[in-house]
Write an enzyme that holds these catalytic residues in place. Structure first.
Site, PDB file in Angstrom:
ATOM      1  N   HIS A 164      -2.425  -0.844 -11.272  1.00 25.90           N
ATOM      2  CA  HIS A 164      -2.465  -0.293  -9.639  1.00 25.90           C
ATOM      3  C   HIS A 164      -3.653  -0.733  -9.262  1.00 25.90           C
ATOM      4  O   HIS A 164      -4.751  -0.095  -9.039  1.00 25.90           O
ATOM      5  CB  HIS A 164      -2.306   1.335  -9.709  1.00 25.90           C
ATOM      6  CG  HIS A 164      -2.024   1.879  -8.182  1.00 25.90           C
ATOM      7  ND1 HIS A 164      -2.279   3.050  -8.151  1.00 25.90           N
ATOM      8  CD2 HIS A 164      -1.551   1.237  -7.236  1.00 25.90           C
ATOM      9  CE1 HIS A 164      -2.163   3.397  -6.848  1.00 25.90           C
ATOM     10  NE2 HIS A 164      -1.505   2.023  -6.241  1.00 25.90           N
ATOM     11  N   GLY A 182      -8.697   4.133  -0.020  1.00 25.50           N
ATOM     12  CA  GLY A 182      -9.397   2.967   0.384  1.00 25.50           C
ATOM     13  C   GLY A 182      -9.276   1.662  -0.233  1.00 25.50           C
ATOM     14  O   GLY A 182     -10.033   0.927  -0.139  1.00 25.50           O
ATOM     15  N   LYS A 183      -8.035   1.629  -1.182  1.00 25.42           N
ATOM     16  CA  LYS A 183      -7.862   0.093  -1.811  1.00 25.42           C
ATOM     17  C   LYS A 183      -7.982  -0.994  -0.974  1.00 25.42           C
ATOM     18  O   LYS A 183      -8.610  -1.840  -0.914  1.00 25.42           O
ATOM     19  CB  LYS A 183      -6.663   0.280  -2.552  1.00 25.42           C
ATOM     20  CG  LYS A 183      -7.140   0.875  -4.087  1.00 25.42           C
ATOM     21  CD  LYS A 183      -6.065   0.328  -5.167  1.00 25.42           C
ATOM     22  CE  LYS A 183      -4.664   0.032  -4.831  1.00 25.42           C
ATOM     23  NZ  LYS A 183      -3.922   1.099  -4.562  1.00 25.42           N
ATOM     24  N   THR A 184      -6.939  -0.896  -0.044  1.00 25.52           N
ATOM     25  CA  THR A 184      -6.815  -1.631   1.133  1.00 25.52           C
ATOM     26  C   THR A 184      -7.853  -2.237   1.750  1.00 25.52           C
ATOM     27  O   THR A 184      -8.182  -3.227   1.914  1.00 25.52           O
ATOM     28  CB  THR A 184      -5.383  -1.418   2.067  1.00 25.52           C
ATOM     29  OG1 THR A 184      -4.431  -1.045   1.264  1.00 25.52           O
ATOM     30  CG2 THR A 184      -5.032  -2.411   3.090  1.00 25.52           C
ATOM     31  N   ASN A 185      -8.780  -0.994   2.239  1.00 30.97           N
ATOM     32  CA  ASN A 185      -9.927  -1.422   3.039  1.00 30.97           C
ATOM     33  C   ASN A 185     -10.828  -2.380   1.975  1.00 30.97           C
ATOM     34  O   ASN A 185     -11.671  -3.228   2.504  1.00 30.97           O
ATOM     35  CB  ASN A 185     -10.565  -0.156   3.548  1.00 30.97           C
ATOM     36  CG  ASN A 185      -9.935   0.453   4.532  1.00 30.97           C
ATOM     37  OD1 ASN A 185      -9.233   0.102   5.010  1.00 30.97           O
ATOM     38  ND2 ASN A 185     -10.382   1.880   4.844  1.00 30.97           N
ATOM     39  N   ALA A 211      -4.197   5.830  -1.216  1.00 29.52           N
ATOM     40  CA  ALA A 211      -4.824   6.385   0.023  1.00 29.52           C
ATOM     41  C   ALA A 211      -6.164   6.663  -0.282  1.00 29.52           C
ATOM     42  O   ALA A 211      -6.665   7.577   0.310  1.00 29.52           O
ATOM     43  CB  ALA A 211      -4.131   7.385   0.575  1.00 29.52           C
ATOM     44  N   TYR A 263      11.806   5.950   2.266  1.00 27.58           N
ATOM     45  CA  TYR A 263      10.584   5.838   1.872  1.00 27.58           C
ATOM     46  C   TYR A 263       9.901   4.543   1.290  1.00 27.58           C
ATOM     47  O   TYR A 263      10.351   4.593   0.027  1.00 27.58           O
ATOM     48  CB  TYR A 263       9.573   7.254   1.633  1.00 27.58           C
ATOM     49  CG  TYR A 263       8.212   6.873   1.359  1.00 27.58           C
ATOM     50  CD1 TYR A 263       7.553   6.629   2.761  1.00 27.58           C
ATOM     51  CD2 TYR A 263       7.437   6.569   0.296  1.00 27.58           C
ATOM     52  CE1 TYR A 263       5.994   6.333   2.530  1.00 27.58           C
ATOM     53  CE2 TYR A 263       6.209   6.418   0.116  1.00 27.58           C
ATOM     54  CZ  TYR A 263       5.569   6.055   1.297  1.00 27.58           C
ATOM     55  OH  TYR A 263       4.267   5.760   1.036  1.00 27.58           O
ATOM     56  N   GLY A 312       7.694   3.720  -0.878  1.00 27.51           N
ATOM     57  CA  GLY A 312       7.132   3.867  -2.403  1.00 27.51           C
ATOM     58  C   GLY A 312       8.537   4.158  -3.239  1.00 27.51           C
ATOM     59  O   GLY A 312       8.445   3.981  -4.456  1.00 27.51           O
ATOM     60  N   ASP A 355     -20.547  -1.645   3.409  1.00 29.72           N
ATOM     61  CA  ASP A 355     -21.630  -1.596   2.765  1.00 29.72           C
ATOM     62  C   ASP A 355     -21.405  -1.361   1.274  1.00 29.72           C
ATOM     63  O   ASP A 355     -22.076  -1.527   0.225  1.00 29.72           O
ATOM     64  CB  ASP A 355     -22.418  -0.316   3.169  1.00 29.72           C
ATOM     65  CG  ASP A 355     -23.203  -0.575   4.431  1.00 29.72           C
ATOM     66  OD1 ASP A 355     -23.945  -1.338   4.431  1.00 29.72           O
ATOM     67  OD2 ASP A 355     -22.788   0.256   5.444  1.00 29.72           O
ATOM     68  N   ARG A 386       5.944   9.264  -1.397  1.00 30.99           N
ATOM     69  CA  ARG A 386       6.683   9.235  -2.645  1.00 30.99           C
ATOM     70  C   ARG A 386       6.927  10.914  -3.010  1.00 30.99           C
ATOM     71  O   ARG A 386       6.149  11.701  -3.020  1.00 30.99           O
ATOM     72  CB  ARG A 386       5.740   8.586  -3.704  1.00 30.99           C
ATOM     73  CG  ARG A 386       5.957   7.129  -3.503  1.00 30.99           C
ATOM     74  CD  ARG A 386       4.847   6.349  -4.646  1.00 30.99           C
ATOM     75  NE  ARG A 386       3.490   6.667  -4.525  1.00 30.99           N
ATOM     76  CZ  ARG A 386       2.684   7.593  -4.930  1.00 30.99           C
ATOM     77  NH1 ARG A 386       3.349   8.074  -5.739  1.00 30.99           N
ATOM     78  NH2 ARG A 386       1.604   7.682  -4.625  1.00 30.99           N
ATOM     79  N   ASP A 391      -2.767  -3.925  -3.936  1.00 30.10           N
ATOM     80  CA  ASP A 391      -2.103  -2.669  -4.486  1.00 30.10           C
ATOM     81  C   ASP A 391      -1.839  -2.761  -5.803  1.00 30.10           C
ATOM     82  O   ASP A 391      -1.962  -2.087  -6.812  1.00 30.10           O
ATOM     83  CB  ASP A 391      -0.938  -2.512  -3.736  1.00 30.10           C
ATOM     84  CG  ASP A 391      -0.492  -1.031  -4.114  1.00 30.10           C
ATOM     85  OD1 ASP A 391      -1.167  -0.091  -4.245  1.00 30.10           O
ATOM     86  OD2 ASP A 391       0.852  -0.704  -4.172  1.00 30.10           O
TER      87      ASP A 391
HETATM   88  C1  OXD Z   1       0.858   4.301  -2.901  1.00 32.05           C
HETATM   89  C2  OXD Z   1       0.993   3.102  -2.154  1.00 32.05           C
HETATM   90  O1  OXD Z   1       1.583   5.340  -2.712  1.00 32.05           O
HETATM   91  O2  OXD Z   1       0.511   1.961  -2.594  1.00 32.05           O
HETATM   92  O3  OXD Z   1      -0.059   4.138  -3.962  1.00 32.05           O
HETATM   93  O4  OXD Z   1       2.031   2.883  -1.345  1.00 32.05           O
HETATM   94 MN    MN Z   2      -0.482   1.986  -4.227  1.00 27.09          MN
END
Ligand code: OXD
Ligand code: MN
Length: 588
Positions: free
Chosen positions: A229, A254-257, A252, A200, A202, A499, A72, A276
Site C-alpha cells: 500500500h 496524505g499519500k496522494t499529496n 487518507a 463504493y 474500495g 515542505d 470500505r 496508492d
Molecule cells: C484507501 C484508498 O482506502 O486508497 O486506502 O481508497
Molecule cells: Mn489506499
C-alpha cells in the site's frame, strides 16, 4: 472451443442472470457510450452520472452513491484461506465452501434486468513481466467507467487472457445495496474476488484493494515479491539525478499529496509513478524494483486544493484522457461545478450536498462526504514520471513508513537495518480517518499501512518481508515519517505538504551516503544542521521537539505494540520478537 475466460463468464451469467452481457473493448467511443447510458440510468437518488460544467471541468461527471455505502467496510471484508490460521488474526475469515455458498445465494439472479459488463483488464503495463491479467464482471455502469480509468482494459488484454487459465477473477454486483447483504470475499488460493452489495470504490473497483493488494500480496508470498500500500515517486535533485522511493501511509493520511508534491525546495522536484499501490520485485541486480499496477487515482476530494495538491487539481481539471468522476462531493447549482470542503475560493451560495439536498454553510453538516472521491487518469498528471510505463519499473532506494501520530513519533527516523525497518513497519500505528467506516481519530495499529489489505497472516507476511530483505544485495533504506506531531496547544509543529521535501531530501542524502545521522534508542534521526530549512520559519526548539525520543513516554506505546503482536503467538518471526524485546528493555 470457448476459452477459460469465456467459460468463466458464462458461469457468472448463468448465476446472475443479467438481461444482457456487454464485453468492454476499452475504446474511447465505449467510454462516452457508457457515460451516456449512466446519465439516462436512474438509480437511488438520481442518474448514475450527472454531467458537470465541461468548460471549467472538462470531461467531469458527478456520481452519488447510496448514503450507507460511502467507505470500505472492513467488518464485511473476508479473506477465505482454507484455514483460519492462514488468513491470520488480521483478517475476517470464513471457511471457503461456506463463504461461496453464502455468496452464491446472494448472487443468484442478482443482475436480473441489468447489463453484466465483462471487463478484461491488466494490473501493470501489459508487457511487464510483473503485470497480472484479470477478468471481472459487474452490473454497475459506474464501476465499468471507473475500471477503465483505474486500470488498463479492453480487447488487447482479452487476447492475453485467451490462452491462459491463471487470470484473476472478480465477480461484482451492487446487489440490493442492503448493508446486511454486503460482503467482499476473497479466495486467494483461487485468485478470486466476490463482492456483492456495495458500489463504493474500495469494495467495487476490484482491481484496486481486492486484487492489487489482498490477492496480489498472497501471490507475492508464493512467487517471492511484495504487493504494498505504497506511493511510488522519483525525487530529482539539482544535478538531474532521480532517486526513487516508495512510501506506505494508512488511508487518507496524505499519500496522494505526497506522491504529487510541489517541492518547497526549488532545486528538487517530484516525479509521480503511483499514489496508492506498489508491486515490489527483486531485480536481477539485487535491487528492489517497483511498478504501479494501477493507471488512475481514486483520491479523497475534501482538503484537495491548489494549496495542498496543485498537481492533483491540474490533473482532475485537465480531462485530456478518460473522464474524471466525482463521487459524493457537493454541487454548485449556479455553475454546475463540483465543490468540497477545502476547495479554493469562496463557498458557493447555492449548493446541493453529497446526497443532493439543499445545503448552506450554516447547516452544520458537510457539503461533501468526508470520504468523497475523484477518479482520474494518471496520464493527466502534469508530473507523471517518464518511467511510469517502463515494464521493469524503477529501482527503489528508500522505503518510507508514515503514519498520523500527534505524539511520540519523530518527524523522520531511519532504521538501524532491514530487520529493524521491518519492525518499524510492523509496529506502525495511526490515528484513524474517514476512509473506512468506524470511529475517527483513535490510534489503530496498521502494520505497513496494510492492516485492511494483507491477504494472509501478518506473521507470515513479516517473515516474507524479512526474507525479501535477505535476498536483496542492495536493499533500500527503511525510514519512518510523521508529519502530524502537535505542540502543547494541539497545533501541528511541521508545515507538511511541499515542505515535506526537506525530509525527503534528508532521506535521499542518507541513502546516497552524503550525511551522518544521530542515534536515538528508537532509530536514527537527522542532525538539525543537515536539514535544509532555508525559507522556513520554524524555531530551533520546535525542530528539537519534532525529533524528541523520550523512552519514558513510550511505555503505553510499547504496551500497545506488544498487545497488537500477541495474537500472532509462536508464528511471529524471531527477528520481530527480538526487536520488541529491545524496545521493552528501553522503556523499563
Ligand atoms: C484507501 C484508498 O482506502 O486508497 O486506502 O481508497
Ligand atoms: Mn489506499
Amino acid at each position: 472451443m470457448a476459452s477459460a475466460a469465456e467459460r468463466w463468464v458464462e458461469d457468472q451469467e448463468r448465476l446472475a442472470r443479467p438481461a444482457r452481457v456487454a464485453w468492454c473493448d476499452g475504446t474511447e467511443g465505449e467510454a462516452w457510450r457508457l457515460l451516456e447510458i449512466g446519465m439516462n440510468e436512474e438509480r437511488l437518488n438520481g442518474p448514475v452520472f450527472l454531467k458537470l460544467n465541461h468548460k471549467s471541468w472538462p470531461t467531469a461527471y458527478l456520481h452519488h452513491s447510496d448514503p450507507t455505502d460511502v467507505a470500505r467496510t472492513e467488518h464485511l471484508t473476508f479473506v477465505c484461506h482454507s484455514t483460519r490460521e492462514a488468513s491470520g488474526p488480521n483478517n475476517n475469515w470464513m471457511e471457503p465452501a461456506k463463504a461461496k455458498k453464502k455468496m452464491a445465494k446472494l448472487s443468484e439472479g442478482c443482475m436480473r434486468g441489468r447489463t453484466m459488463y465483462v471487463i478484461p483488464y491488466m494490473m501493470g503495463q501489459p508487457d511487464s513481466p510483473y503485470a497480472k491479467a484479470c477478468l471481472m464482471v459487474t452490473d454497475s455502469t459506474y464501476v465499468a467507467v471507473s475500471m477503465r480509468i483505474m486500470t488498463r482494459i479492453g480487447t488487447p488484454i482479452l487476447e492475453k487472457l485467451r490462452n491462459r487459465e491463471d487470470f484473476i477473477k472478480g465477480f461484482h454486483s451492487v446487489g440490493d445495496l442492503d448493508p446486511n447483504h454486503r460482503y467482499i470475499m476473497h479466495f486467494p488460493q483461487e485468485s478470486l474476488v466476490w463482492s456483492v452489495g456495495s458500489g463504493y470504490g474500495g469494495n467495487a473497483l476490484l482491481g484496486k484493494k481486492c486484487v492489487s493488494l489482498r490477492i496480489a500480496s498472497y501471490l507475492g508470498l508464493r512467487q517471492g515479491w511484495l504487493a504494498e500500500h505504497m506511493v511510488i515517486m522519483g525525487i530529482e535533485d539539482h544535478r538531474g539525478n532521480v532517486t526513487y522511493v516508495t512510501a506506505a501511509l494508512p488511508s487518507a493520511c496524505g499519500k496522494t499529496n505526497l506522491a504529487m508534491m510541489e517541492s518547497a525546495l526549488p532545486e528538487y522536484r517530484v516525479w509521480t509513478l503511483g499514489d496508492d499501490i506498489a508491486w515490489l520485485n527483486i531485480g536481477p541486480d539485487g535491487r528492489l524494483w517497483a511498478i504501479n499496477p494501477e493507471a488512475g487515482y481514486f483520491g479523497v476530494a475534501p482538503g484537495t486544493s491548489m494549496k495542498t495538491n496543485p498537481n492533483m487539481m491540474r490533473t482532475i481539471r485537465r480531462g485530456a484522457f478518460n473522464p474524471t468522476l466525482f463521487t459524493n462531493v457537493g454541487l454548485n447549482t449556479d455553475t454546475n461545478e463540483p465543490w468540497w470542503e477545502g476547495l479554493d475560493g469562496p463557498v458557493p451560495e447555492n449548493m446541493l450536498d453529497w446526497q443532493g439536498r439543499p445545503w448552506t454553510p450554516g447547516s452544520g453538516a458537510k457539503a461533501a462526504h468526508p470520504n468523497s472521491r475523484f477518479t482520474a487518469s494518471i496520464i493527466n498528471s502534469p508530473m507523471l514520471s517518464p518511467e511510469h510505463n517502463n515494464p521493469q519499473g524503477v529501482p527503489i532506494s528508500a522505503i518510507i513508513f508514515g503514519a498520523r501520530r500527534t505524539r511520540l513519533i519523530p518527524l523522520v527516523m531511519e532504521s538501524f537495518n532491514w530487520a529493524h525497518g521491518v519492525f518499524l513497519g510492523a509496529r506502525m500505528g495511526s490515528e484513524t480517518t474517514a476512509a473506512a467506516t468506524g470511529q475517527v481519530g483513535v490510534v489503530r495499529r496498521d502494520p505497513m499501512a496494510m492492516r485492511p489489505f494483507c491477504g494472509y497472516n501478518f506473521a507470515d507476511y513479516w517473515r516474507h518481508y524479512l526474507n525479501v530483505g535477505n535476498r536483496l544485495t542492495r536493499p533500500p533504506g527503511i525510514f519512518s515519517v510523521n508529519w502530524f506531531r502537535v505542540d502543547e496547544n494541539g497545533k501541528f509543529m511541521w508545515p507538511g505538504f511541499g515542505d515535506n521535501m526537506r525530509v525527503l531530501k534528508w532521506i535521499v542524502d542518507r541513502v546516497n551516503g552524503r550525511v551522518p545521522a544521530r542515534e536515538t534508542p528508537a532509530g536514527l534521526v537527522p542532525r538539525i544542521q543537515d536539514l535544509d530549512l532555508g525559507g522556513l520559519n520554524i524555531s530551533e526548539d520546535k525542530m528539537e521537539r519534532l525529533f524528541a525520543v523520550n523512552m519514558k513516554e513510550w511505555k503505553g506505546e510499547v504496551d500497545d505494540i506488544r498487545d497488537s503482536l500477541k495474537p500472532y503467538g509462536g508464528r511471529l518471526p524471531a527477528e520481530i520478537r527480538e526487536q520488541l524485546l529491545k524496545l521493552e528493555r528501553q522503556v523499563r
